[in-house]
Motif scaffolding. Structure first.
Motif, PDB file in Angstrom:
ATOM      1  N   ASP B 169      11.541  -2.359   5.092  1.00  0.00           N
ATOM      2  CA  ASP B 169      10.627  -1.966   4.028  1.00  0.00           C
ATOM      3  C   ASP B 169       9.187  -2.298   4.395  1.00  0.00           C
ATOM      4  O   ASP B 169       8.272  -1.501   4.208  1.00  0.00           O
ATOM      5  CB  ASP B 169      11.035  -2.705   2.749  1.00  0.00           C
ATOM      6  N   GLY B 170       9.012  -3.501   4.941  1.00  0.00           N
ATOM      7  CA  GLY B 170       7.661  -3.922   5.308  1.00  0.00           C
ATOM      8  C   GLY B 170       7.047  -3.030   6.364  1.00  0.00           C
ATOM      9  O   GLY B 170       5.861  -2.683   6.310  1.00  0.00           O
ATOM     10  N   LEU B 171       7.894  -2.656   7.335  1.00  0.00           N
ATOM     11  CA  LEU B 171       7.386  -1.821   8.407  1.00  0.00           C
ATOM     12  C   LEU B 171       6.920  -0.470   7.894  1.00  0.00           C
ATOM     13  O   LEU B 171       5.835   0.013   8.239  1.00  0.00           O
ATOM     14  CB  LEU B 171       8.475  -1.607   9.458  1.00  0.00           C
ATOM     15  N   VAL B 172       7.768   0.125   7.067  1.00  0.00           N
ATOM     16  CA  VAL B 172       7.411   1.441   6.554  1.00  0.00           C
ATOM     17  C   VAL B 172       6.151   1.342   5.694  1.00  0.00           C
ATOM     18  O   VAL B 172       5.262   2.180   5.743  1.00  0.00           O
ATOM     19  CB  VAL B 172       8.575   2.034   5.736  1.00  0.00           C
ATOM     20  N   ARG B 173       6.100   0.281   4.939  1.00  0.00           N
ATOM     21  CA  ARG B 173       4.932   0.071   4.078  1.00  0.00           C
ATOM     22  C   ARG B 173       3.670  -0.022   4.916  1.00  0.00           C
ATOM     23  O   ARG B 173       2.614   0.498   4.544  1.00  0.00           O
ATOM     24  CB  ARG B 173       5.132  -1.218   3.290  1.00  0.00           C
ATOM     25  N   ALA B 174       3.808  -0.692   6.062  1.00  0.00           N
ATOM     26  CA  ALA B 174       2.620  -0.818   6.909  1.00  0.00           C
ATOM     27  C   ALA B 174       2.306   0.491   7.606  1.00  0.00           C
ATOM     28  O   ALA B 174       1.155   0.779   7.908  1.00  0.00           O
ATOM     29  CB  ALA B 174       2.859  -1.920   7.932  1.00  0.00           C
ATOM     30  N   ALA B 175       3.342   1.262   7.875  1.00  0.00           N
ATOM     31  CA  ALA B 175       3.116   2.473   8.666  1.00  0.00           C
ATOM     32  C   ALA B 175       2.559   3.624   7.854  1.00  0.00           C
ATOM     33  O   ALA B 175       1.829   4.465   8.377  1.00  0.00           O
ATOM     34  CB  ALA B 175       4.426   2.901   9.323  1.00  0.00           C
ATOM     35  N   LEU B 176       2.908   3.666   6.587  1.00  0.00           N
ATOM     36  CA  LEU B 176       2.488   4.827   5.806  1.00  0.00           C
ATOM     37  C   LEU B 176       1.258   4.505   4.958  1.00  0.00           C
ATOM     38  O   LEU B 176       1.126   3.395   4.458  1.00  0.00           O
ATOM     39  CB  LEU B 176       3.617   5.254   4.857  1.00  0.00           C
ATOM     40  N   PRO B 177       0.412   5.471   4.776  1.00  0.00           N
ATOM     41  CA  PRO B 177      -0.691   5.270   3.833  1.00  0.00           C
ATOM     42  C   PRO B 177      -0.141   5.118   2.420  1.00  0.00           C
ATOM     43  O   PRO B 177       0.965   5.569   2.129  1.00  0.00           O
ATOM     44  CB  PRO B 177      -1.520   6.558   3.967  1.00  0.00           C
ATOM     45  N   ARG B 178      -0.902   4.489   1.611  1.00  0.00           N
ATOM     46  CA  ARG B 178      -0.392   4.008   0.350  1.00  0.00           C
ATOM     47  C   ARG B 178       0.236   5.045  -0.569  1.00  0.00           C
ATOM     48  O   ARG B 178       1.317   4.842  -1.108  1.00  0.00           O
ATOM     49  CB  ARG B 178      -1.517   3.309  -0.403  1.00  0.00           C
ATOM     50  N   GLU B 179      -0.466   6.180  -0.770  1.00  0.00           N
ATOM     51  CA  GLU B 179       0.049   7.168  -1.727  1.00  0.00           C
ATOM     52  C   GLU B 179       1.377   7.733  -1.251  1.00  0.00           C
ATOM     53  O   GLU B 179       2.318   7.912  -2.034  1.00  0.00           O
ATOM     54  CB  GLU B 179      -0.915   8.334  -1.924  1.00  0.00           C
ATOM     55  N   LEU B 180       1.421   8.016   0.049  1.00  0.00           N
ATOM     56  CA  LEU B 180       2.656   8.572   0.589  1.00  0.00           C
ATOM     57  C   LEU B 180       3.795   7.586   0.403  1.00  0.00           C
ATOM     58  O   LEU B 180       4.905   7.943   0.029  1.00  0.00           O
ATOM     59  CB  LEU B 180       2.475   8.893   2.089  1.00  0.00           C
ATOM     60  N   HIS B 181       3.470   6.329   0.640  1.00  0.00           N
ATOM     61  CA  HIS B 181       4.524   5.310   0.509  1.00  0.00           C
ATOM     62  C   HIS B 181       5.062   5.249  -0.905  1.00  0.00           C
ATOM     63  O   HIS B 181       6.263   5.166  -1.129  1.00  0.00           O
ATOM     64  CB  HIS B 181       3.983   3.945   0.933  1.00  0.00           C
ATOM     65  N   ASP B 182       4.172   5.299  -1.876  1.00  0.00           N
ATOM     66  CA  ASP B 182       4.641   5.227  -3.259  1.00  0.00           C
ATOM     67  C   ASP B 182       5.589   6.362  -3.584  1.00  0.00           C
ATOM     68  O   ASP B 182       6.546   6.190  -4.323  1.00  0.00           O
ATOM     69  CB  ASP B 182       3.444   5.256  -4.231  1.00  0.00           C
ATOM     70  N   ARG B 183       5.326   7.519  -3.017  1.00  0.00           N
ATOM     71  CA  ARG B 183       6.175   8.652  -3.362  1.00  0.00           C
ATOM     72  C   ARG B 183       7.566   8.514  -2.753  1.00  0.00           C
ATOM     73  O   ARG B 183       8.551   8.886  -3.355  1.00  0.00           O
ATOM     74  CB  ARG B 183       5.536   9.964  -2.899  1.00  0.00           C
ATOM     75  N   VAL B 184       7.609   7.997  -1.533  1.00  0.00           N
ATOM     76  CA  VAL B 184       8.933   7.931  -0.899  1.00  0.00           C
ATOM     77  C   VAL B 184       9.566   6.550  -1.019  1.00  0.00           C
ATOM     78  O   VAL B 184      10.627   6.304  -0.466  1.00  0.00           O
ATOM     79  CB  VAL B 184       8.865   8.303   0.594  1.00  0.00           C
ATOM     80  N   ALA B 185       8.912   5.639  -1.744  1.00  0.00           N
ATOM     81  CA  ALA B 185       9.388   4.248  -1.789  1.00  0.00           C
ATOM     82  C   ALA B 185      10.862   4.155  -2.145  1.00  0.00           C
ATOM     83  O   ALA B 185      11.594   3.351  -1.578  1.00  0.00           O
ATOM     84  CB  ALA B 185       8.559   3.447  -2.777  1.00  0.00           C
ATOM     85  N   LEU B 186      11.280   4.971  -3.098  1.00  0.00           N
ATOM     86  CA  LEU B 186      12.676   4.913  -3.527  1.00  0.00           C
ATOM     87  C   LEU B 186      13.615   5.143  -2.346  1.00  0.00           C
ATOM     88  O   LEU B 186      14.571   4.419  -2.126  1.00  0.00           O
ATOM     89  CB  LEU B 186      12.905   5.991  -4.592  1.00  0.00           C
TER      90      LEU B 186
END
Lengths: 328, 325, 328
Positions: B169-186
């Motif tokens: 989770d941390g890696l993906v969070r760091a890799a993606l820009p914030r808005e994109l991450h929020d959309r795919v977080a689930l």
């Protein structure tokens, strides 16, 4: 007085589909020093009979009737503490698979000493010395060195010898050997049986030898009991039963054994299979497969009746006065 | 010959079998040992009922929930911090009270349970698919592929699942820009939990595959000329699925807990789709000021859900284990 | 045995290598360290200088090699967020986490093992059923919820135990800070260690119980009973020893899980350990801390696995290789 007397023993297993009777009114006796073979197919109830005598039936199975007497004393009703003293000291047991029978984490010396100290009250040194002697007696080479070895360091035949030593080391008067050679190589079987015979003769120990192998019976037993569907169908001295079996089932068994001396066109096979415990037919359990069955066989269950010499068979063919044929 | 015996069949189980065929499939199931052990254990029946209620409530939340906690128009700050309806100061409109924004706790819990269950289920399915495939391939193909795959499994196994999930989770969070991450977080959470849990399936399936591989029906299929993939999926797979299902049931409880933990820590599902874990975290802030219900009720729901799933899994495992019967 | 240790260490190397590769890959490909460190406004020249400084213009393997060299010396660079050396941060926090973890592990074992043995031996007593129910709930409760509930009861309602922090700590040996030596330190340890240990305790209890039940069904236990050994010898000698062997491995793995779950506990109780550091790093995309934590954990687990393997080797004679088993 016989050493062991079993009267009308019944062992039941309650299941949700009803009660299954695995051993149904089995009676026999064993004299001091005698070897009784108990033979039959898998599932005939021979092992369960042995287990019932030393009360090691796993729940929900239980002894539902009958009596077991050791030298005239009832042992089937003893409280657990008393029974524990009987096991090992008066009645020993040998089970089928030597690999799983021995605790892998304890050295064999430790397991031997433990058994002897529990029953004979020996000191550590005495127990160890006796353990070494026992290992020598059962034919383990280099016993003094191997005494601290672990079970996995022995071959199958050696392990079974250790098991025999363990069963006999507390000097019981009776040993129940449950398929002692089934898990061993054919070449080893003869050696182990010979060993068992010799030791028991030397110590005057009686043996209840349970097996499905008629060859072992012919080799080692004095008398033999044939079991079928939880009942004894024939019992008598080995010579008599083997030479001239009376019960149709025993006849079938004998006929299906290949022989090196006789020439046979084809081995006889008994049609059908032993019935499941839930479907035992009324009357004589063997009647559906019996070539000589008649009406009475299907209606009444036969008790053991004399046939020849000291043998008996549970078959209406041998009822007195030939009344079998007349009863409808 | 036995011909004079009036109609007594030699194979004595035949009458039973014919009888069973005459009954329908449902009747047979009801007669089976599985149903027997189920209906005899009141605890299992109870947990099944609880589980069904919770799952039903969660799945049908949009229809069943008394309020819509996401509709900002219906929220009224005056309603905030209401205690449960049966306590002093409670409002019967809000059965379990309200949170700091005036949202009905009961409805929020239903929606939260929905997310929790969704993530739990999906991650189990993901882990199962991944693990079963890897196990099947490793067991069937054998050789170097097997060695490599099992080595990877070993490495993965040295790390507890929670850690792996956190890391991914941390890696993906760091890799993606914030808005994109929020959309795919689930989906990231589902992926993270799933990938932290596949090894159990792989190991079991691999073991079973190794056993099945040498059986005659597989050799027969090969002789006919079926492709390896076909053999693996149609022949071997159905035979190794049994224990997999048991593992999956047991894993479901863990997956739900894992998601709750991640969300509680703040690195799970996005705040726009709060799960039970998120609710507990939010409620935690109000623990000291006395509004305990905001945290406790989501907590109880979570525990009930996992407890009933675990009980069902336990029963399933015992019922399918021939040694314990 | 020496060879055993060496071989195990060699086996651990690929694991460590793989983990370092992943750690490094995190550095190299995730996010843009330069952008993070320089903030919003920077000139090209500044960027290029920093790139050269950090060695980011070198080829992959050179960077990896540098990374490894640094890692072996304990240098993991600076935290993106806190701008302090990562190694310092971790060392600062390590005692807190280790003390918490070991206390929790100790609790879990000291309570879990006896409970497991008891419920395995006396399956049907009401105490067993009680323990089992508690354990089932314990397995279904997430760690953080336990923490919250404990805080609710003991800090908010009863006010007897602190709900955050470590209390007073004492500096020992120049670097280690311990909370064991002060009353407030011990008080602060209670709730977090129970929280952390409860889950493991129930797992251990259920594991020991199921192993015990498994063992009690084996042939060698049946044989021990057939030899008339006392209940005490059977339960606490044979059965217990065989039960504990697989339990050792699982417990070792559990220690690793405890250290991981410390993350959650430290968050709930604001316990200043490595876990809290890590979670803050995850939330802030602070890659150096994440990478360092990962490698540290990997090293720790490898060491734990090594110790567990050694224990296994010492306890189970089957692993020590066999002597030549001569004869049939």
């Amino acid at each position: 007085m016989p050493l062991l007397e079993v009267r009308n023993l019944r062992v039941e297993f309650p299941t949700r589909r009803g009660v299954l009777t695995a051993v149904d009114r089995v009676s026999f006796s064993i004299d001091e020093g005698e070897v009784l073979g108990v033979v039959g197919e898998s599932g005939a109830g021979k092992s369960i009979t042995g287990n019932a005598i030393i009360r090691l039936i796993e729940p929900p199975g239980r002894i539902a009737g009958g009596e077991v007497l050791l030298s005239g004393r009832r042992i089937d009703t003893l409280p657990p503490q008393e029974m524990r003293r009987v096991r090992g000291k008066e009645i020993g047991a040998i089970f089928q698979d030597p690999l799983t029978t021995l605790n892998p984490l304890y050295s064999i010396g430790r397991q031997l000493a433990e058994t002897m100290q529990t029953h004979l009250g020996l000191s550590d040194r005495e127990a160890r010395a006796r353990a070494i002697k026992w290992l020598e007696d059962v034919g383990i080479p280099g016993a003094a060195q191997r005494i601290d070895a672990y079970p996995h360091q022995f071959s199958g035949g050696m392990r079974q010898r250790v098991v025999i030593a363990l069963a006999l080391c507390a000097e019981p008067r009776l040993v129940i050997a449950d398929e002692p050679t089934t898990a061993l190589d054919v070449s080893i079987q003869a050696q182990v049986i010979a060993l068992l015979k010799r030791l028991c003769r030397e110590h005057g120990t009686a043996v209840m030898l349970v097996t499905h192998d008629m060859g072992v019976i012919a080799e080692a037993a004095d008398r033999v009991a044939v079991m079928y569907a939880g009942r004894i169908v024939e019992i008598g001295p080995v010579r008599e039963v083997v030479k001239q079996a009376r019960h149709p089932y025993t006849e079938g068994l004998m006929g299906s054994i290949p022989s090196l001396t006789r020439r046979v066109e084809r081995l006889r096979q008994i049609d059908g299979a032993m019935p499941r415990l839930s479907d035992i037919p009324p009357g004589c359990a063997f009647n559906p497969r019996c070539a000589k069955a008649f009406d009475r066989c299907r209606a009444d269950r036969p008790e053991l009746m004399p046939t020849q010499g000291a043998s008996r068979a549970a078959c209406w063919l041998y009822a007195e006065n030939g009344s079998a044929r007349d009863a409808a | 010959m036995p011909s004079d015996a009036p109609g007594v069949e030699l194979q004595t189980s035949a009458p039973l079998r014919a009888e069973a065929r005459r009954m329908g499939r449902i009747a047979r199931f009801l007669d089976s040992d599985l149903w027997y052990s189920f209906s005899r254990s009141p605890l299992t029946v109870l947990s099944a009922l609880v589980a069904l209620t919770l799952i039903g409530g969660a799945v049908f939340a949009p229809i069943l929930a008394p309020h819509d906690p996401f509709d900002l128009a219906t929220l009224n700050l005056m309603d905030a911090f209401n205690p449960p309806a049966w306590m002093e100061g409670g409002d019967p409109r809000f059965l379990l009270g309200t949170d700091d924004q005036g949202r009905d706790l009961f409805s929020t819990i239903m929606y939260g349970a929905r997310i929790s269950l969704f993530v739990g289920f999906c991650s189990v399915i993901f882990a199962m698919t991944l693990g079963v495939t890897i196990g099947l391939v490793a067991g069937y193909v054998g050789g170097t592929t097997d060695a490599v795959l099992m080595r990877i499994a070993d490495i993965k196994l040295t790390f507890p699942a929670i850690l792996v999930a956190l890391l991914v989770d941390g890696l993906v969070r760091a890799a993606l820009p914030r808005e994109l991450h929020d959309r795919v977080a689930l989906w990231v959470v589902i992926f993270a939990i799933g990938i932290s849990n596949w090894v159990q399936y792989a190991r079991t399936v691999r073991g079973s595959t190794l056993v099945e591989k040498n059986k005659e029906y597989v050799m027969a299929a090969r002789v006919i000329g079926l492709s390896d993939a076909r053999i693996m999926t149609s022949h071997v797979l159905p035979n190794v699925m049994g224990p997999v299902l048991v593992i999956a049931t047991l894993n479901l409880g863990f997956a739900i807990l894992a998601e709750a933990t991640l969300s509680f820590l703040g690195v799970g599902v996005p705040p726009t789709q709060p799960s039970l874990g998120t609710l507990i975290r939010v409620g935690n802030d109000f623990l000291f000021s006395g509004e305990w219900w905001i945290t406790v009720f989501p907590g109880i729901t979570l525990v009930l859900m996992v407890l009933s799933v675990n009980l069902l899994g336990d029963w399933l495992r015992d019922a399918l284990n021939p040694k314990l019967r | 045995m020496f060879a055993f240790i060496v071989s195990r260490l060699l086996q651990a190397l690929p694991v460590m290598l793989a983990v370092s590769l992943i750690s490094f890959a995190m550095f190299a490909y995730v996010g843009d360290p330069v952008a993070i460190m320089l903030g919003q406004d920077y000139t090209e020249a500044q960027r290029e200088a920093l790139v050269r400084d950090l060695g980011l213009d070198q080829p992959f393997f050179v960077q990896f090699w540098e990374f490894l060299k640094n890692a072996l010396q304990g240098n993991f660079g600076l935290s993106y967020r806190l701008a302090r050396p990562v190694a310092d941060l971790i060392l600062e926090r390590m005692p807190a986490t280790l003390e918490l973890s070991f206390t929790a592990a100790f609790l879990a074992l000291a309570i879990g093992v006896p409970m497991g043995v008891y419920t395995g031996l006396y399956r049907n007593s009401w105490l067993s059923r009680f323990f089992l129910t508690i354990s089932l709930i314990g397995v279904s409760l997430p760690t953080f919820l336990i923490g919250i509930l404990l805080i609710l009861v003991f800090s908010v309602w009863l006010g007897v135990l602190p709900s955050f922090g470590r209390g007073e700590t004492v500096l020992v040996g120049g670097w280690w800070t311990t909370g064991f030596l002060t009353v407030s330190g011990l008080k602060a340890l209670i709730l977090p260690s129970i929280t952390l240990g409860l889950f493991q305790m129930t797992l251990i209890m259920r594991l020991v119980r199921s192993e015990m039940l498994e063992v009690l069904r084996t042939d060698y236990i049946k044989f021990a009973r057939a030899r008339g050994l006392t209940n005490r010898a059977i339960h606490f000698g044979h059965a217990l020893k065989n039960t504990l062997v697989p339990v050792i491995t699982i417990t070792g793995l559990q220690l690793g899980a405890i250290i991981a779950f410390a993350i959650v506990t430290e968050t709930v109780f604001q316990w200043p350990g490595m876990g809290l550091l890590f979670i803050q790093a995850v939330a802030n995309a602070d890659i150096p801390i994440m990478a360092a934590y990962l490698m540290m954990i990997a090293l720790l687990f490898v060491l734990i696995n090594l110790v567990v393997d050694l224990l296994y080797y010492l306890v189970d004679p089957r692993l020590r290789g066999s002597l030549a088993g001569s004869g049939p």
